[in-house]
Structure formats: structure tokens, C-alpha cells
Design a protein around this motif. Structure first.
Motif, mmCIF file in Angstrom:
data_model
loop_
_atom_site.group_PDB
_atom_site.id
_atom_site.type_symbol
_atom_site.label_atom_id
_atom_site.label_comp_id
_atom_site.label_asym_id
_atom_site.label_seq_id
_atom_site.Cartn_x
_atom_site.Cartn_y
_atom_site.Cartn_z
ATOM 1 N N ARG A 1 0.861 -1.260 0.125
ATOM 2 C CA ARG A 1 -0.168 0.171 0.073
ATOM 3 C C ARG A 1 0.859 1.427 -0.112
ATOM 4 O O ARG A 1 2.033 1.385 0.511
ATOM 5 N N GLN A 2 0.241 2.351 -0.457
ATOM 6 C CA GLN A 2 0.998 3.455 -0.496
ATOM 7 C C GLN A 2 -0.014 4.602 -0.243
ATOM 8 O O GLN A 2 -1.043 4.840 -1.027
ATOM 9 N N ALA A 3 0.305 5.356 0.947
ATOM 10 C CA ALA A 3 -0.407 6.308 1.614
ATOM 11 C C ALA A 3 0.030 7.890 0.963
ATOM 12 O O ALA A 3 1.126 7.760 0.516
ATOM 13 N N SER B 1 1.686 -3.740 11.747
ATOM 14 C CA SER B 1 0.846 -2.665 11.652
ATOM 15 C C SER B 1 -0.692 -3.322 11.354
ATOM 16 O O SER B 1 -1.651 -2.748 11.674
ATOM 17 N N VAL B 2 -0.735 -4.267 10.682
ATOM 18 C CA VAL B 2 -1.968 -5.090 10.192
ATOM 19 C C VAL B 2 -2.156 -6.394 10.667
ATOM 20 O O VAL B 2 -3.180 -7.026 10.558
ATOM 21 N N GLU C 1 -5.591 5.168 9.460
ATOM 22 C CA GLU C 1 -4.099 5.016 8.879
ATOM 23 C C GLU C 1 -4.085 4.159 7.837
ATOM 24 O O GLU C 1 -2.996 3.669 7.323
ATOM 25 N N ASP C 2 -5.163 3.421 7.709
ATOM 26 C CA ASP C 2 -5.055 2.119 6.637
ATOM 27 C C ASP C 2 -5.414 2.867 5.360
ATOM 28 O O ASP C 2 -5.243 2.249 4.445
ATOM 29 N N THR C 3 -5.788 3.943 5.300
ATOM 30 C CA THR C 3 -6.150 4.621 4.084
ATOM 31 C C THR C 3 -4.928 4.923 3.138
ATOM 32 O O THR C 3 -3.968 5.110 3.513
ATOM 33 N N VAL D 1 -8.328 2.625 -0.917
ATOM 34 C CA VAL D 1 -9.073 2.503 0.296
ATOM 35 C C VAL D 1 -8.965 3.738 1.087
ATOM 36 O O VAL D 1 -7.880 4.256 1.324
ATOM 37 N N THR D 2 -10.008 4.088 1.482
ATOM 38 C CA THR D 2 -10.200 5.409 2.242
ATOM 39 C C THR D 2 -11.131 5.039 3.514
ATOM 40 O O THR D 2 -12.274 4.471 3.364
#
Length: 124
Positions: free
Chosen positions: A38-40, A63-64, A89-91, A120-121
């Protein structure tokens, strides 16, 4: 050349769940390690979870761990990421990727085939 396509992203409230899917076309990922990354915004792409070719060995980012589950269905050429108890913070944009042959690694440099990503938001 195998192509990967992610789906299932969207807007979800904190504490909710989401299931991401990754489908392979023009090829297969059978026999390969698959990963979710993932990339925030403003951050580098980061490892989330990986699963080996057998579907029996998995590894998660701290973190997950305990919230997300990676799984695969080789018959359907699909990999999934079940996301539970999501937090703001998973966004991020979530990408699935196929590792290089004979590789089992969480390092991005070991992945040579990537999907386009799905957003994913998580709202608070």
C-alpha cells in the motif's frame, strides 16, 4: 505477460471491513509468491502481506497483523486481502504484486509484476 487487476476498494468507516481482490489475466500466479502493498499520500509504497505459492505460508506487516488476512485461490487465479477493524491510517492505494520466480520476500524489489491499485479510504 501476466496482468493483475485489483478491485474491492472504497470508502469505509473506521472499525469496518473491506475485502480486496486481485485477479490475474493473460497468465497465472500459480507457483509464485503474491503480495499486497500500500501507498499512502506522501509516503513510500510499503509491504502489507504476502502469501507463498502453496497458500499455506503468510507474513504480515506488524501494523496489520491480527486485522488483515491474505488468502489465495489458485483455481480462480485470485488473491484476496480481508481487512477488518480498519483504521484511518489504513487509508492508501492498495496494490497486489507477483514476486519474481522462486522468491518469498516482503521486499518490493523482489516483485516484478504489479496491478494498477485500488483506493481504500477509511473515515473516522
Amino acid at each position: 505477460q501476466v496482468q493483475l487487476a485489483e478491485s474491492g476498494g472504497g470508502l469505509v468507516q473506521a472499525g469496518g471491513s473491506l475485502r480486496l481482490s486481485c485477479a490475474a489475466s493473460k497468465g497465472t500466479f500459480s507457483g509464485y509468491t503474491m503480495g499486497w502493498f500500500r501507498q499512502a499520500p506522501g509516503k513510500e509504497r510499503a509491504f502489507v502481506a504476502i502469501i507463498d505459492w502453496s497458500g499455506r505460508i503468510t507474513h504480515y506487516a506488524d501494523s496489520v497483523k491480527g486485522r488483515f488476512t491474505i488468502s489465495s485461490d489458485n483455481a480462480k487465479n485470485a488473491v484476496y486481502l480481508q481487512m477488518n477493524s480498519v483504521q484511518p491510517e489504513d487509508t492508501a492505494v492498495y496494490y497486489c504484486a507477483r514476486a519474481r520466480a522462486s522468491s518469498y520476500s516482503s521486499s518490493l524489489r523482489n516483485y516484478d509484476t504489479w496491478g494498477q491499485g485500488t483506493q481504500v479510504t477509511v473515515s473516522s
